[in-house]
Design a protein around this motif. Structure first.
Motif, short mmCIF file in Angstrom:
data_model
loop_
_atom_site.label_atom_id
_atom_site.label_comp_id
_atom_site.label_asym_id
_atom_site.label_seq_id
_atom_site.Cartn_x
_atom_site.Cartn_y
_atom_site.Cartn_z
N GLU A 131 0.83 -1.21 0.00
CA GLU A 131 0.00 0.00 0.00
C GLU A 131 0.87 1.26 0.00
N GLN A 157 -7.00 2.74 -8.32
CA GLN A 157 -7.72 1.80 -9.19
C GLN A 157 -7.06 1.65 -10.56
N LYS A 212 -7.70 -6.59 -7.53
CA LYS A 212 -8.71 -6.82 -6.49
C LYS A 212 -8.24 -6.22 -5.15
N GLU A 213 -6.96 -6.37 -4.85
CA GLU A 213 -6.44 -5.83 -3.59
C GLU A 213 -6.39 -4.30 -3.65
N ARG A 214 -6.07 -3.77 -4.82
CA ARG A 214 -6.05 -2.31 -4.97
C ARG A 214 -7.45 -1.75 -4.80
N PHE A 215 -8.44 -2.47 -5.28
CA PHE A 215 -9.83 -2.02 -5.17
C PHE A 215 -10.23 -1.94 -3.69
N LYS A 216 -9.76 -2.90 -2.88
CA LYS A 216 -10.06 -2.86 -1.44
C LYS A 216 -9.45 -1.62 -0.80
N LEU A 217 -8.20 -1.27 -1.20
CA LEU A 217 -7.57 -0.06 -0.68
C LEU A 217 -8.35 1.18 -1.09
N ILE A 277 -11.54 1.30 -1.73
CA ILE A 277 -12.77 1.30 -0.95
C ILE A 277 -12.51 1.86 0.45
N ASP A 278 -11.38 1.48 1.06
CA ASP A 278 -11.06 1.99 2.39
C ASP A 278 -10.96 3.52 2.39
N THR A 328 -14.44 5.06 1.79
CA THR A 328 -15.23 5.01 3.02
C THR A 328 -14.83 6.14 3.95
#
Length: 819
Positions: free
Chosen positions: A205, A233, A252-257, A259-260, A263
């Motif tokens: 990250e 993204q 997929k992992e970048r998308f989670k970051l 999203i964080d 949020t």
């Protein structure tokens, strides 16, 4: 009766901190303690337990810095430093009463009016004991502008953190190391806000975010959270290191970051971080009119994670700003940190530690002084604090605390190359409340002193409502400056349509995004209609050239305007300047399908291409006639405002140059007078010795005279030649005694004349110091403005655009949805 201290003469660059204290006799001495402001460029540490008096000491130090017009950034994790705004120049009960605690009055058995009267008297008497009065408080209030900033809150002046995401005004290739350090600190702080505490230099990250910052900043492009999320993204690079991007950090992992972070910014509470004044060090240090500022950064309301996030951004911004300044030996500005516990630990490496270490090691060369304070002396990196030249040590709670401080002080002595001949252990053990040990590497020996009474009322930590009350006028001024005349425009016509009206195909039309919902604006959603009003966006560039002053500037201007009036005229002065206009206009509306929508009719002044040609010409005339590039100059100092230099930065450069000249003059003045003072003081000491010897001689002669008189009487009774000799000896002794008395009178007269000469010389030195103070105070403001006018050929304008701006309308009220 308490010892009364006379206020020492107000000296330029000298801080009145208190008076010397005899720890053996527990007695306050009359010798005032003045601290050379330039010594703060080697930084200061203040350590003491709760109740030691360190808040009073540090507020007193900041008051003196304000009196000397030294700007300061004050990081306030507990809320104590907000007391700097409680300066009551009349010292009246009415000024104190709103800030007193009713419970305290009740416990003392007093009414609020009685308690206010007692407190006012206590403060007045306390100040008088230390030679201070209402006039000195008035001078303090006039010296600097006090502002309380509350990041993440609207209680005080909010700070928009996006200012710290702007590309640094440094050449990337020349200052790559500095910028990368700032990137690493910023990334660490950002990751902390989403609960990721991994090392940003080693985590996926951190590496991705660091590369995104470097990608944009190396191109001198600003970043914001939206661009950052989009970059996560769809990164603008295909590799990280030698690995393909998707292999190193899968999508997929970048998308989670992403999203964080989404949020985080979607949270209603986070919106306070994105409003207010930019995080701009120049503006934190100086007002636009050049008045120095003491910016109190109140962070008591934030969580630990939020505090670390903001403090790291602030410190990194300060380091970058510092590197862009010229070198100086004078005190240019201060960073005061009221509690460094948790930000500067001995083993861990939170993101705040690196910029603090950088400041301690390098800030001296730029005239930036750091004052770091703690009541938790154990968990501090004293090795990192070995660069500090001044130590204020107060009463400590435990033996363990004392041993840690002694270890740190030992390291500072070794760093300064000084031997340790003082019994610091015993001195520290003997300290009481408001009594501090001052060790300064620039002084011959340490001293123990009692802090003076502060001019600010020490009420204790203020609450957010109290801060809001203090900042009411300041917030009102800020809101007036940010007033947007377009944001309250009313529908220009009652004629509406559900689709945009047909327009001349030669006219370009765009839409502003719908940023706010009716609920956010206080409307009920089911009764609101989205109304689009026609505006005009005009864009152009103006070039300013002045070879004599080194001006070669281009200003890009985009204005959002109400439609022209019936005569085809636009009120340009009421237009709103738009930054990055290409990023906020859309080719089509973005409201949801089920939204009730209407469009106002186009006024005749914007319904044909011919009208837009007229607008374009009028805009060009407006830019040519009204736009000027202002250059600030200081002819006596031979300083001119540089390209891309803010007004605040230029004024700070002037202030630093003035202080450098002032300090040079003071050094010359002191050196010249010290020789004369030393000469007179040596003569006084010699004359005092002569006087003592004359008194001793007179006493001896008197004894001899009495003895000889007795011998003479004895001889006269018993007779003989010896008696005749004795009468002669008595006469001689009397002559010698008279001569001794004459010598005493001569010495006393000479001593009186020397003391008069000393007093006159000191008065002359003080007079010349006051004259220097006046001259250099006036020199700071001897600034002129020069306006550079553009040539007609240097004004370029683009085709105007018809803009549809969305407003929510509800029961006759209309509010902008695009702000």
């Amino acid at each position: 009766m308490a010892t009364k201290i006379n206020l020492p003469p107000e000296k330029l660059g000298s801080f009145y901190l208190g008076a010397q204290y005899d720890v053996e006799e527990s007695e306050l001495l009359k010798e005032a303690v003045n601290y050379d402001a330039r010594d703060l460029t080697t930084h200061a540490i203040c350590v003491g337990m709760t109740g030691s008096g360190k808040t009073g000491l540090c507020i007193g130090l900041l008051e003196e810095a304000a009196m000397d017009k030294v700007p300061a950034i004050v990081i306030d994790p507990k809320g104590d430093m907000t007391n700097l705004l409680l300066q009551f120049e009349n010292l009246s009960p009415e000024e104190f009463e709103p800030w007193l605690n009713e419970e305290d009055a009740r416990r003392k058995g007093l009414t609020m009016a009685e308690y206010a009267d007692a407190t006012a008297s206590k403060w007045k008497n306390g100040l008088a004991q230390w030679g201070q009065n209402e006039q000195r408080i008035k001078s303090l209030k006039q010296s600097v502008d006090y502002t309380i900033y509350t990041p993440g809150s609207s209680a005080g002046v909010s700070i928009n953190i996006m200012g710290s995401f702007k590309a640094p005004e440094l050449d990337f290739e020349e200052h790559a190391e500095t910028i990368r350090e700032r990137i690493m600190g910023t990334v660490g702080a950002l990751l902390g806000m989403i609960g990721n505490n991994e090392d940003p230099a080693r985590s996926k990250e951190g590496i991705l975010l660091s590369n995104l910052f470097e990608h944009f900043w190396s191109k001198n492009e600003d970043l914001d959270l939206t661009k950052l999320i989009q970059g996560i993204q769809n990164p603008p690079m295909s590799k990280l290191g030698v690995f393909e991007l998707d292999s190193f950090y899968p999508e997929k992992e970048r998308f989670k970051l992403a999203i964080d972070f989404n949020t985080l910014i979607a949270s209603p509470s986070f919106k306070n971080w994105l409003s207010g004044e930019d995080l701009d060090i120049d503006k934190l240090y100086f007002r636009e009119d050049g008045k120095p500022r003491h910016s109190i950064i109140y962070i008591a309301h934030l969580s630990e994670t939020e505090r670390m996030f903001f403090v790291t951004l602030l410190l990194n911004s300060l380091v970058t700003w510092m590197r862009g300044q010229s070198g100086t030996s004078s005190l240019r500005s201060l960073l005061y940190f009221d509690e460094i516990f948790g930000y500067f630990p001995p083993t861990a490496n939170p993101p705040s530690k690196k910029p603090l270490l950088t400041l301690l090691k390098q800030a001296r060369a730029f005239g930036v002084g750091a004052v770091l304070v703690t009541q938790n002396p154990v968990d501090i990196d004293y090795k990192g604090l070995s660069n500090a030249g001044t130590w204020f040590i107060g009463k400590l709670q435990t033996e363990r605390d004392k041993m840690r401080v002694l270890d740190g002080l030992k390291g500072a002595l070794a760093e300064a190359g000084k031997s340790n001949e003082t019994d610091f252990d015993s001195l520290i053990s003997s300290l009481s409340s408001r009594v501090f040990l001052l060790h300064n590497v620039h002084a011959d020996e340490p001293i123990v002193f009692n802090t003076r009474w502060v001019m600010s009322y020490l009420r204790g930590p203020l609450t957010r409502p109290q801060i809001k009350s203090l900042m009411k006028e300041r917030l009102h001024r800020s809101n007036k400056l940010n007033y947007n005349p377009l944001s309250v425009s009313k529908p220009q016509s009652q004629s509406m349509a559900t689709l945009p009206p047909s327009i001349d195909p030669a006219i370009s039309q765009k839409f502003l995004a719908v940023w706010k919902s009716p609920i956010e604006l206080g409307f009920k959603d089911d009764n609101s209609t989205l109304v689009y009003q026609p505006k005009v966006l005009t864009m152009g560039t103006v070039k300013f050239i002045d070879d004599k002053r080194g001006v070669d500037e281009i200003e890009q201007i985009a204005l959002l305007n109400d439609s022209p009036d019936d005569f085809g005229n636009i009120a340009w002065d009421n237009s709103v300047k738009v930054e990055n206009w290409k990023n906020i206009v859309l080719p089509k509306p973005d409201h949801s399908e089920n939204t009730a929508v209407s469009y106002e009719d186009l006024p005749e002044s914007v319904n044909t291409a011919k009208e837009f040609v007229k607008i374009e010409k009028d805009f060009s005339d407006y830019l040519y006639g009204e736009k000027r590039f202002t250059v600030l100059e200081h002819s006596k100092l031979k300083l001119t405002m540089r390209a891309n230099e803010t007004k605040e930065a230029f004024l700070m450069r002037v202030e630093t140059a003035v202080k450098e000249r002032r300090d040079e003059e003071i050094d010359k003045l002191v050196e010249r007078f010290e020789k004369k003072l030393d000469s007179i003081e040596n003569k006084i000491r010699k004359e005092e010795r002569d006087l003592d010897e004359a008194h001793a001689e007179k006493a001896d002669r008197r004894n001899d005279e009495l003895l000889n008189a007795a011998t003479t009487i004895f001889g006269a009774v018993f007779g003989g030649r010896r008696s005749r000799r004795s009468f002669s000896s008595v006469s001689s002794k009397r002559r010698m005694s008279r001569r001794a008395s004459e010598k005493i009178a001569e010495s006393e007269e000479e001593l009186q004349e020397l003391n008069v000469d000393l007093a006159e010389l000191k008065a002359e030195m003080n007079q010349k110091t006051d004259e220097l103070k006046r001259v250099y105070a006036e020199l700071s403001y001897d600034i002129t403005k020069r306006e550079v006018k553009p040539r007609r050929t240097d004004v370029k304008v683009e085709d105007p655009i018809l803009i549809w701006a969305p407003y929510w309308q509800n029961n006759g009220q209309i509010k902008p949805a695009f702000i």
